[in-house]
Design an enzyme around this catalytic site. Structure first.
Site, PDB file in Angstrom:
ATOM      1  N   ASP A  47      -3.002   5.274   1.194  1.00 37.63           N
ATOM      2  CA  ASP A  47      -2.041   5.616   0.325  1.00 37.63           C
ATOM      3  C   ASP A  47      -2.934   6.157  -0.818  1.00 37.63           C
ATOM      4  OD1 ASP A  47       0.755   6.462   0.165  1.00 37.63           O
ATOM      5  OD2 ASP A  47       0.887   5.205  -1.582  1.00 37.63           O
ATOM      6  N   GLU A 211       6.529  11.136   6.387  1.00 42.63           N
ATOM      7  CA  GLU A 211       6.810  10.125   6.025  1.00 42.63           C
ATOM      8  C   GLU A 211       6.848   8.951   7.177  1.00 42.63           C
ATOM      9  OE1 GLU A 211       6.248   8.504   2.677  1.00 42.63           O
ATOM     10  OE2 GLU A 211       6.130  10.441   1.602  1.00 42.63           O
TER      11      GLU A 211
HETATM   12  C1  HMH Z   1       2.964   8.655   1.771  1.00 48.32           C
HETATM   13  N1  HMH Z   1       4.619   9.155   0.047  1.00 48.32           N
HETATM   14  C2  HMH Z   1       3.388   8.335   0.400  1.00 48.32           C
HETATM   15  N2  HMH Z   1       2.771   7.761  -0.671  1.00 48.32           N
HETATM   16  C3  HMH Z   1       3.282   7.824  -2.057  1.00 48.32           C
HETATM   17  N3  HMH Z   1       2.466   7.069  -2.676  1.00 48.32           N
HETATM   18  C4  HMH Z   1       4.418   8.546  -2.264  1.00 48.32           C
HETATM   19  C5  HMH Z   1       5.160   9.192  -1.252  1.00 48.32           C
HETATM   20  C6  HMH Z   1       5.041   8.479  -3.692  1.00 48.32           C
HETATM   21  O1  HMH Z   1       4.290   8.822  -4.664  1.00 48.32           O
END
Ligand code: HMH
Length: 221
Positions: A47, A211
């Site tokens: 992330d 997602e």
């Molecule tokens: C995969 N989607 C993903 N990571 C994040 N940090 C966000 C959304 C929101 O910022």
């Protein structure tokens, strides 16, 4: 009767798809505390890379908002606020990585992450209209917000390492930001052509799929 916005129409129409992201098995496992402990490190490292790539995308949406001719001043402020809080997010990722002995400079993006970042990059093109870009920005935020808010609800048993992430993205503040983005999308789509509406709906669904793949990646390793 109050007219509902486009975004609400999509959320109703695509509810099962939407829930497949916000109530993904990975999210359920964080919520009930059965999540594998190595998953946190995978998520954190991946992330971080995602957020790094997300910054130029959000900046591109900001530029598009600035170029919109009519009353987009509020939009610019909301998006700028989003960019400012991503600065905090990046600092938080770096602090957290240190705690867990993760060398962020050595992290290699996994396939789902690369695919997602490629989508972001394609959406940065000047050919992509503001209506589509801001829809993507909202979708990326709201799916994350609802996912983490769900882990954070009363009765959830999220492990300690997940607590701060749940607080960060499941927070009321982030929720408020997502609601502001939603209003911006609805307002912009009121004057959109059929073609723009179609593109916005397609990008909304595409974000959800990415997602879901992102969460799948976190389960696997
Ligand atoms: C995969 N989607 C993903 N990571 C994040 N940090 C966000 C959304 C929101 O910022």
């Amino acid at each position: 009767m109050q007219e509902i916005g486009k975004t609400e129409t999509w959320l109703r129409k695509h509810r099962p798809v939407y829930n497949s992201a916000t109530k993904h098995p990975f999210i359920l496992s964080i919520r009930d505390g059965t999540v594998q402990s190595h998953s946190f490190k995978t998520w954190l490292a991946q992330d971080y890379l995602f957020v790094r790539e997300f910054v130029p995308f959000v900046a591109s949406v900001l530029i598009k908002a600035c170029k919109e001719s009519d009353d987009s001043d509020d939009d610019v402020e909301v998006i700028l606020g989003g960019i400012a809080s991503m600065n905090d997010d990046i600092s938080w990722f770096k602090r957290e990585a240190k705690k867990w002995d993760i060398r962020l400079s050595e992290v290699v993006p996994q396939k789902a992450n690369k695919d997602y970042c490629r989508l972001l990059e394609s959406l940065m093109s000047s050919d992509v209209e503001y209506s589509e870009a801001v829809t993507a920005l909202w979708a990326i935020g709201v799916v994350y917000q609802e996912s983490f808010a769900y882990c954070f609800e009363e009765g959830s048993k999220s492990p300690l390492e997940w607590k701060e992430s749940c607080e960060r993205w499941g927070s009321e503040g982030f929720g408020q930001y997502c609601r502001s983005l939603q209003k911006m999308v609805d307002r912009r789509l009121l004057k959109a052509s059929d073609d723009e509406l179609k593109k916005a709906e397609v990008v909304f669904l595409s974000i959800i799929e990415h997602e879901v793949e992102f969460w799948n990646m976190c389960v696997r390793k």
